[in-house]
Design a protein around this motif. Structure first.
Motif, PDB file in Angstrom:
ATOM      1  N   PRO A 200       0.844  -1.199   0.000  1.00 37.03           N
ATOM      2  CA  PRO A 200       0.000   0.000   0.000  1.00 37.03           C
ATOM      3  C   PRO A 200       0.877   1.246   0.000  1.00 37.03           C
ATOM      4  CG  PRO A 200      -0.544  -1.446   1.861  1.00 37.03           C
ATOM      5  CD  PRO A 200       0.668  -2.010   1.193  1.00 37.03           C
ATOM      6  N   SER A 201       0.359   2.324  -0.551  1.00 33.23           N
ATOM      7  CA  SER A 201       1.118   3.572  -0.524  1.00 33.23           C
ATOM      8  C   SER A 201       1.294   4.006   0.926  1.00 33.23           C
ATOM      9  CB  SER A 201       0.387   4.657  -1.305  1.00 33.23           C
ATOM     10  OG  SER A 201      -0.771   5.061  -0.599  1.00 33.23           O
ATOM     11  N   VAL A 202       2.248   4.882   1.155  1.00 32.39           N
ATOM     12  CA  VAL A 202       2.510   5.384   2.502  1.00 32.39           C
ATOM     13  C   VAL A 202       1.237   6.012   3.074  1.00 32.39           C
ATOM     14  CG1 VAL A 202       3.781   7.154   3.794  1.00 32.39           C
ATOM     15  CG2 VAL A 202       4.991   5.708   2.153  1.00 32.39           C
ATOM     16  N   ARG A 203       0.589   6.848   2.284  1.00 34.42           N
ATOM     17  CA  ARG A 203      -0.631   7.522   2.757  1.00 34.42           C
ATOM     18  C   ARG A 203      -1.763   6.541   3.024  1.00 34.42           C
ATOM     19  NH1 ARG A 203      -0.502  12.525  -1.368  1.00 34.42           N
ATOM     20  NH2 ARG A 203       1.126  13.714  -0.326  1.00 34.42           N
ATOM     21  N   THR A 204      -1.938   5.570   2.144  1.00 33.00           N
ATOM     22  CA  THR A 204      -3.011   4.582   2.318  1.00 33.00           C
ATOM     23  C   THR A 204      -2.806   3.775   3.599  1.00 33.00           C
ATOM     24  OG1 THR A 204      -3.343   4.398  -0.070  1.00 33.00           O
ATOM     25  CG2 THR A 204      -4.150   2.580   1.281  1.00 33.00           C
ATOM     26  N   LEU A 205      -1.589   3.282   3.801  1.00 31.26           N
ATOM     27  CA  LEU A 205      -1.317   2.481   4.998  1.00 31.26           C
ATOM     28  C   LEU A 205      -1.445   3.333   6.261  1.00 31.26           C
ATOM     29  CD1 LEU A 205      -0.640  -0.273   6.126  1.00 31.26           C
ATOM     30  CD2 LEU A 205       1.793   0.254   5.836  1.00 31.26           C
ATOM     31  N   ALA A 206      -0.976   4.569   6.194  1.00 25.04           N
ATOM     32  CA  ALA A 206      -1.099   5.461   7.350  1.00 25.04           C
ATOM     33  C   ALA A 206      -2.562   5.693   7.696  1.00 25.04           C
ATOM     34  CB  ALA A 206      -0.403   6.787   7.067  1.00 25.04           C
ATOM     35  N   LYS A 207      -3.377   5.860   6.677  1.00 23.30           N
ATOM     36  CA  LYS A 207      -4.810   6.088   6.896  1.00 23.30           C
ATOM     37  C   LYS A 207      -5.473   4.837   7.490  1.00 23.30           C
ATOM     38  CE  LYS A 207      -8.805   8.025   4.541  1.00 23.30           C
ATOM     39  NZ  LYS A 207      -9.339   8.532   3.271  1.00 23.30           N
ATOM     40  N   GLU A 208      -5.119   3.669   6.951  1.00 30.10           N
ATOM     41  CA  GLU A 208      -5.678   2.398   7.459  1.00 30.10           C
ATOM     42  C   GLU A 208      -5.317   2.187   8.927  1.00 30.10           C
ATOM     43  OE1 GLU A 208      -4.401  -0.923   5.087  1.00 30.10           O
ATOM     44  OE2 GLU A 208      -5.354  -0.129   3.275  1.00 30.10           O
ATOM     45  N   LEU A 209      -4.056   2.486   9.264  1.00 31.19           N
ATOM     46  CA  LEU A 209      -3.573   2.246  10.631  1.00 31.19           C
ATOM     47  C   LEU A 209      -3.843   3.417  11.572  1.00 31.19           C
ATOM     48  CD1 LEU A 209      -0.117   0.595   9.781  1.00 31.19           C
ATOM     49  CD2 LEU A 209      -2.258  -0.546  10.401  1.00 31.19           C
ATOM     50  N   ARG A 210      -4.303   4.525  10.981  1.00 29.32           N
ATOM     51  CA  ARG A 210      -4.588   5.747  11.744  1.00 29.32           C
ATOM     52  C   ARG A 210      -3.348   6.256  12.488  1.00 29.32           C
ATOM     53  NH1 ARG A 210     -10.571   4.065  13.856  1.00 29.32           N
ATOM     54  NH2 ARG A 210     -11.483   4.124  11.789  1.00 29.32           N
ATOM     55  N   ILE A 211      -2.269   6.340  11.707  1.00 29.07           N
ATOM     56  CA  ILE A 211      -1.010   6.854  12.238  1.00 29.07           C
ATOM     57  C   ILE A 211      -0.442   7.859  11.240  1.00 29.07           C
ATOM     58  CG2 ILE A 211      -0.490   4.776  13.588  1.00 29.07           C
ATOM     59  CD1 ILE A 211       1.452   3.942  11.360  1.00 29.07           C
ATOM     60  N   SER A 212       0.638   8.493  11.617  1.00 26.78           N
ATOM     61  CA  SER A 212       1.283   9.480  10.759  1.00 26.78           C
ATOM     62  C   SER A 212       1.908   8.822   9.527  1.00 26.78           C
ATOM     63  CB  SER A 212       2.366  10.208  11.554  1.00 26.78           C
ATOM     64  OG  SER A 212       3.195  10.960  10.702  1.00 26.78           O
ATOM     65  N   ALA A 213       1.799   9.502   8.397  1.00 23.85           N
ATOM     66  CA  ALA A 213       2.439   9.028   7.178  1.00 23.85           C
ATOM     67  C   ALA A 213       3.961   8.981   7.346  1.00 23.85           C
ATOM     68  CB  ALA A 213       2.061   9.917   5.999  1.00 23.85           C
ATOM     69  N   LEU A 214       4.499   9.868   8.188  1.00 22.11           N
ATOM     70  CA  LEU A 214       5.945   9.871   8.433  1.00 22.11           C
ATOM     71  C   LEU A 214       6.394   8.577   9.099  1.00 22.11           C
ATOM     72  CD1 LEU A 214       6.444  13.554   9.624  1.00 22.11           C
ATOM     73  CD2 LEU A 214       7.073  12.560   7.411  1.00 22.11           C
ATOM     74  N   THR A 215       5.544   8.009   9.941  1.00 19.72           N
ATOM     75  CA  THR A 215       5.863   6.743  10.603  1.00 19.72           C
ATOM     76  C   THR A 215       5.955   5.622   9.576  1.00 19.72           C
ATOM     77  OG1 THR A 215       4.748   7.483  12.617  1.00 19.72           O
ATOM     78  CG2 THR A 215       5.107   5.117  12.391  1.00 19.72           C
ATOM     79  N   VAL A 216       4.987   5.562   8.680  1.00 22.62           N
ATOM     80  CA  VAL A 216       4.998   4.536   7.627  1.00 22.62           C
ATOM     81  C   VAL A 216       6.189   4.760   6.705  1.00 22.62           C
ATOM     82  CG1 VAL A 216       3.732   3.541   5.675  1.00 22.62           C
ATOM     83  CG2 VAL A 216       2.492   4.237   7.741  1.00 22.62           C
ATOM     84  N   LYS A 217       6.461   6.006   6.362  1.00 17.17           N
ATOM     85  CA  LYS A 217       7.592   6.342   5.495  1.00 17.17           C
ATOM     86  C   LYS A 217       8.907   5.860   6.117  1.00 17.17           C
ATOM     87  CE  LYS A 217       9.761   8.849   2.228  1.00 17.17           C
ATOM     88  NZ  LYS A 217      10.763   7.950   1.693  1.00 17.17           N
ATOM     89  N   LYS A 218       9.054   6.057   7.422  1.00 20.14           N
ATOM     90  CA  LYS A 218      10.270   5.611   8.109  1.00 20.14           C
ATOM     91  C   LYS A 218      10.410   4.096   8.002  1.00 20.14           C
ATOM     92  CE  LYS A 218      12.862   6.100  12.379  1.00 20.14           C
ATOM     93  NZ  LYS A 218      12.968   6.770  13.666  1.00 20.14           N
ATOM     94  N   SER A 219       9.310   3.387   8.177  1.00 19.49           N
ATOM     95  CA  SER A 219       9.323   1.938   8.076  1.00 19.49           C
ATOM     96  C   SER A 219       9.714   1.497   6.660  1.00 19.49           C
ATOM     97  CB  SER A 219       7.942   1.382   8.438  1.00 19.49           C
ATOM     98  OG  SER A 219       7.913  -0.007   8.273  1.00 19.49           O
ATOM     99  N   TYR A 220       9.110   2.101   5.655  1.00 16.75           N
ATOM    100  CA  TYR A 220       9.417   1.764   4.270  1.00 16.75           C
ATOM    101  C   TYR A 220      10.881   2.079   3.946  1.00 16.75           C
ATOM    102  CZ  TYR A 220       4.578   0.759   2.743  1.00 16.75           C
ATOM    103  OH  TYR A 220       3.330   0.203   2.559  1.00 16.75           O
ATOM    104  N   ASP A 221      11.391   3.187   4.468  1.00 14.56           N
ATOM    105  CA  ASP A 221      12.788   3.550   4.237  1.00 14.56           C
ATOM    106  C   ASP A 221      13.729   2.493   4.813  1.00 14.56           C
ATOM    107  OD1 ASP A 221      12.068   5.875   2.920  1.00 14.56           O
ATOM    108  OD2 ASP A 221      12.490   7.192   4.625  1.00 14.56           O
ATOM    109  N   ILE A 222      13.421   2.016   6.017  1.00 15.33           N
ATOM    110  CA  ILE A 222      14.237   0.978   6.654  1.00 15.33           C
ATOM    111  C   ILE A 222      14.182  -0.310   5.827  1.00 15.33           C
ATOM    112  CG2 ILE A 222      14.410  -0.546   8.672  1.00 15.33           C
ATOM    113  CD1 ILE A 222      13.436   1.906  10.346  1.00 15.33           C
TER     114      ILE A 222
END
Length: 123
Positions: free
Chosen positions: A37-59
């Protein structure tokens, strides 16, 4: 893709996401080339910041688990068998280290731990 986050865990949210995606890759539930899922989509699904998902994807990208193509999204990387085997070996090593620490914390000596290890290997 189903990711479950635990807000009461001491483990950071980005780490929870990272570990669950890694686990999916290692277990084969996430296949090579599969679109995440895109960073924004996953962030919305999990109800968390997109920056958090972005950090995970970067790692995950840094560790070779995913590949991000600008404008197309993130995909499970085409991993070599050697890479997957090395990751599994690291997991085994970490679990053995944890078991040794637990044994020593309750007073077990190295000889007892070694005997127990060989006893378990025989099964």
């Amino acid at each position: 893709m189903k990711i479950i986050i635990n807000n009461s865990s001491m483990q950071p949210l980005y780490d929870q996401i990272t570990e669950q995606i890694k686990s999916g890759v290692m277990q084969g539930t996430l296949k090579e080339g599969e679109n995440l899922p895109s960073v924004r989509t996953l962030a919305k699904e999990l109800r968390i910041s997109a920056l958090t998902v972005k950090k995970s994807y970067d790692i995950l990208e840094q560790e070779g688990f995913i590949v991000t193509v600008h404008g197309k999204g993130s995909f499970i990387a085409y991993a070599s068998q050697e890479f997957m085997l090395e990751e599994k070996k690291k997991e085994v090593e970490a679990e053995l280290e944890s078991a040794i620490r637990k044994g020593r914390s309750c007073g077990m000596k190295d000889e007892e731990l070694t005997d127990l290890f060989y006893l378990i290997l025989e099964d």
